[in-house]
Design an enzyme around this catalytic site. Sequence first.
Site, PDB file in Angstrom:
ATOM      1  N   GLU A  93      -8.784  34.275   5.167  1.00  0.00           N
ATOM      2  CA  GLU A  93      -8.546  33.105   4.334  1.00  0.00           C
ATOM      3  C   GLU A  93      -8.686  33.523   2.874  1.00  0.00           C
ATOM      4  OE1 GLU A  93      -7.825  29.925   2.482  1.00  0.00           O
ATOM      5  OE2 GLU A  93      -7.789  29.694   4.650  1.00  0.00           O
ATOM      6  N   ASP A  98      -1.675  28.949  10.789  1.00  0.00           N
ATOM      7  CA  ASP A  98      -1.783  27.511  10.498  1.00  0.00           C
ATOM      8  C   ASP A  98      -1.634  27.354   8.986  1.00  0.00           C
ATOM      9  OD1 ASP A  98      -2.264  24.833  10.480  1.00  0.00           O
ATOM     10  OD2 ASP A  98      -4.404  24.982  10.860  1.00  0.00           O
ATOM     11  N   CYS A 115       0.791  -1.227   0.000  1.00  0.00           N
ATOM     12  CA  CYS A 115       0.000   0.000   0.000  1.00  0.00           C
ATOM     13  C   CYS A 115       0.825   1.281   0.000  1.00  0.00           C
ATOM     14  CB  CYS A 115      -0.937  -0.008   1.209  1.00  0.00           C
ATOM     15  SG  CYS A 115      -1.879   1.505   1.398  1.00  0.00           S
ATOM     16  N   CYS A 155       2.204  21.731   9.877  1.00  0.00           N
ATOM     17  CA  CYS A 155       2.137  20.343   9.404  1.00  0.00           C
ATOM     18  C   CYS A 155       3.439  19.941   8.737  1.00  0.00           C
ATOM     19  CB  CYS A 155       0.969  20.166   8.428  1.00  0.00           C
ATOM     20  SG  CYS A 155       1.087  21.184   6.944  1.00  0.00           S
TER      21      CYS A 155
END
Length: 589
Positions: A471, A519, A149, A546
């Site tokens: 945003e 973020d 996978c 992240c």
Amino acid sequence: MSNTNRSGRGKNRRNSAASQGQGNASASRQPSQSSRPSPRQQGKEVRPQGASLSAVRPKGRTRESAPIEGLPVSKNEETVIDIIGMNHDGEGVGRANGYTLFVQGALPGETVRVRVMKTKKQYGYAKLLEIVKASPDRVSAPCPIYDQCGGCQIQHMSYAGQLAWKRQLVVDNLQRIGKLNVMVEDAETLASNEQEDEEGAEQRVQDDASVGDANQTTGPATSEVQMIGSNRIRLRLEGVMNEEDVEQGIRVLPTMGMDEPWRYRNKAQVPIGVTEGGLVGGFYAKGSHRIIDMESCLIQHEHNDEVVAKVKEIGSHFGISAYNEETGRGLLRHVVVKKAFRTGEMMLVLVTNGRDIPYKDEWIGSIREAILHVASICQNVNKKQTNVIFGDETRVLWGRDVIYDYIGDVQFAISARSFYQVNPVQTEVLYGKTVEYAGLTGKETVIDAYCGIGTISLFLAQHADQVYGVEIVPEAIEDARSNALLNEMKNVKFEVGASEDVIPRWKEQGIEADVIVVDPPRKGCDPRLLETILEMKPERVVYVSCNPSTLARDLRVLEDGGYRTVEVTPVDMFPHTVHVESVAMLVRV
């Protein structure tokens, strides 16, 4: 709500392909990935490690690159090496006479026999042949298709080992890329100190409560854990505890993991193919678009597996054709399933190569009868020959156009194409740490510089006086405003635009931020936004990341501009993968 894709945390901004859902063959991951990794079919981006660049000959023919002279190893040579580390792709790092080799499947601390598959001047790639000495962290991967996978890169590592490695990955990036001073302290000692800090802060909170002014208000109610955490941060900044830590460097806490690191994903995006036995769906084999059928994914919620299996079964019964990438023919391209953990509601999205669905009513009826959890069945039409999952048109076939779920006390409406964090359990942990680091008392003005659909903004709004979210994706702001109305939160305002353009305009209007939360996508903050933060001079900056490498780069810029990074907490949002989130707290000095 609009049917255009939304970017919940800013991960997909400025990337039109990713903003419509990247195809599984090229997805993270993370993840490079603008959106979050999905199970199996969206693991790390597959790169053909065995391939080498070819030199183009005058007549267009190619030949393999000439061997590099003077290397301590040669292609196809077998050798035994010690694995001294693991890179960000989850490959073991070893050295043969000083020459670096990357070995897929090898773990730090192991001695392995390998075959050299590819060499470059500074490093090469080798295939694992035998584990001569195994790491204490080596475990048998429970997934039967783990080797095929690629969605989970480190299932062969114990979960405790994964958490320790992810913390070290963050530390290494802070030191190597950011040239930042990190406190030298092992994770076990840090965990013990963290517990002592929490207990000390809790006692001080209780003491404060016993002698506090009964008329004093601290804004909206907060959870006990967040209140204790925020007071721990406040006390540290006031020098009440661990004052020497600041001089010793950045404190990187142990990775916040899961009690149960399986079945955590609330969304499945499964490509559909066909065999003689009917429809198949699962994941793309490594380095190809060949679909491997899969009945169960151990990081998916069980109900997602059940829905996909039933859709394949019912579709085969009615003779529904699968899309063929090469010919552009066939109907069913992907099955997308979303599961709301708190409410139990589910949404099924059939991504089709055309609007007409044979036996539509019978198919929908069979799905409803077989799958009682489903509250919404939608169709997304994508006629383009592309690996992008979603097309431009989405319509409801049955039920509502949204399902509802909660993160903490905040309710969210989830549409077919809106972004929503795939691990709701750890999302609450991540956002709780963000609120803690913001140190809110109910009096602050906060700016959320990459607000997406408003998830973090609404969390912050529970504890702040006023929150402003910005945003660049208009549809995400539509969702953010709708979610604010859904939760009856009037102390949050959202605006469309680039943070680096909107925030200076807010400043001209007299809006001064006490705390700025960022973020950003994997590429990190826009340089102009970092300049804007330095010009705004908020007391605190909370950076949710992240990508440890771009986090380190941006922290260096902020530190050079007058901020000090006090603490970083890694959060394991994607167990058994190489991805790690981090939350960093910075204060102006």
